[in-house]
Design an enzyme around this catalytic site. Sequence first.
Site, PDB file in Angstrom:
ATOM      1  CE  LYS A 143      -4.481   1.041   0.559  1.00  0.00           C
ATOM      2  NZ  LYS A 143      -5.654   0.341   0.056  1.00  0.00           N
ATOM      3  N   GLY A 149     -25.344   2.716   2.544  1.00  0.00           N
ATOM      4  CA  GLY A 149     -24.501   3.191   1.445  1.00  0.00           C
ATOM      5  C   GLY A 149     -24.966   2.657   0.114  1.00  0.00           C
ATOM      6  CB  VAL A 150     -27.354   3.381  -2.309  1.00  0.00           C
ATOM      7  CG1 VAL A 150     -28.161   2.477  -1.405  1.00  0.00           C
ATOM      8  CG2 VAL A 150     -27.722   4.849  -2.067  1.00  0.00           C
ATOM      9  N   GLY A 151     -23.677   3.887  -2.912  1.00  0.00           N
ATOM     10  CA  GLY A 151     -22.736   4.478  -3.865  1.00  0.00           C
ATOM     11  C   GLY A 151     -22.433   3.473  -4.964  1.00  0.00           C
ATOM     12  CG  HIS A 152     -18.972   3.925  -7.473  1.00  0.00           C
ATOM     13  ND1 HIS A 152     -18.555   5.050  -6.814  1.00  0.00           N
ATOM     14  CD2 HIS A 152     -19.027   4.241  -8.781  1.00  0.00           C
ATOM     15  CE1 HIS A 152     -18.363   6.011  -7.699  1.00  0.00           C
ATOM     16  NE2 HIS A 152     -18.637   5.548  -8.898  1.00  0.00           N
ATOM     17  CB  VAL A 153     -19.856  -1.328  -3.626  1.00  0.00           C
ATOM     18  CG1 VAL A 153     -20.183  -2.751  -3.199  1.00  0.00           C
ATOM     19  CG2 VAL A 153     -18.424  -1.231  -4.125  1.00  0.00           C
TER      20      VAL A 153
END
Length: 344
Positions: A78, A178-182
């Site tokens: 990372k 959470g209803v973002g990308h994923v």
Amino acid sequence: MFDKTAFAGHESVHHVFDAKTGLRAIIAIHSTVRGPAAGGCRMWNYATADDAFVDALRLSEGMSYKNAMADLPLGGGKSVIWGNSKTDKTPDLFRALGRAIESLNGAYWSAEDVGVSVQDMAFAAEETKYVSGLSTGRAASGDPSPVTAKGVFLGLKAAALRAFGTDDLNGRHIAVQGVGHVGGFLCGHLANAGAKLTITDVNAEALEAVARATGARIVAPNAIYDVEADIFSPNALGAILNPDTLSRLRVKVVAGGANNQLATPDMGDRLHEQGVLYAPDYVINGGGIINVAAEISGAYDPAWVEAKVQRLVLTLGDVLDRAKSEGRATNRVADEMARKRISG
Ligand code: NAD
């Protein structure tokens, strides 16, 4: 490095300073036993250099585990840039990072992470070939979210099978944070499977779009932990499984794509004691890194990605079954399996 609590046998840590651009970065390589270390680049305004160092150690170890459980020929690494991603970014800063990555001769592959965009990494890629997650190029894999969401959907079904005796989601009530990308793609899969959804997000526009498409009920962000449902699916933030939320959860399964869901590993023990089946985050959300690995291999092959995702779901099933037969928390079993896979 050797005195840090976060030191976990890391192979090397590279501290990078570029006087011209002001770049202050740390590249941590936890393990290259399975292959080149791979993991994204995070840009964060850490309070101290020591905080940046510890984060790089912790995150790179986590990537070793994630890559191993996804059965990828990749180790864990990372990079972190110490700076404000809103005010300190310049193309030259990322070009300087690219030169630092190039100097490691392929021991470390980078991609985007929190605070870093595809465009930022495209500047880094002008100086090094060891960057993935790009939108253009021979093997560009693009947005990994649909693959992540597919893996989370299949993993959630594997957990449902163990908790309820069937993986049929028709009529199952699932609370999605959470209803973002994923989370957005995941809600689509869940609704198609007949699940009843309760959703939350801090982005009202995204919430309404997903509610319209899926018939989901909307609740306020902090109310999601109190929803009486079959499954809680976190797809937004880290550390949302903590003493406060654990005492509120009224579900039988936690299965979602967010990274670092457990505030501390012992939260996994508490979930186990509460009779909640937890799908370890870095196993169930491995679809994204599988997608990136396909790009690193030099020839993006959707069939290979699909096969790896199917394999990932079987691995998650193994974790859940072993945890049950040994009467242990699922995150402890996953950590043990991951450590074995990177022991060389
Ligand atoms: P995203 O930014 O597209 O979505 C996150 C969503 O969470 C946003 O809609 C945001 O408004 C919402 N959110 C923020 N704070 C919230 C709160 N307090 N309550 C409810 N919702 C809140 O990010 P993403 O790419 O969908 O990633 C989601 C999670 O999955 C992250 O933890 C990420 O690290 C992890 N993850 C993503 C991928 C991937 O392929 N994108 C892969 C592995 C893991």
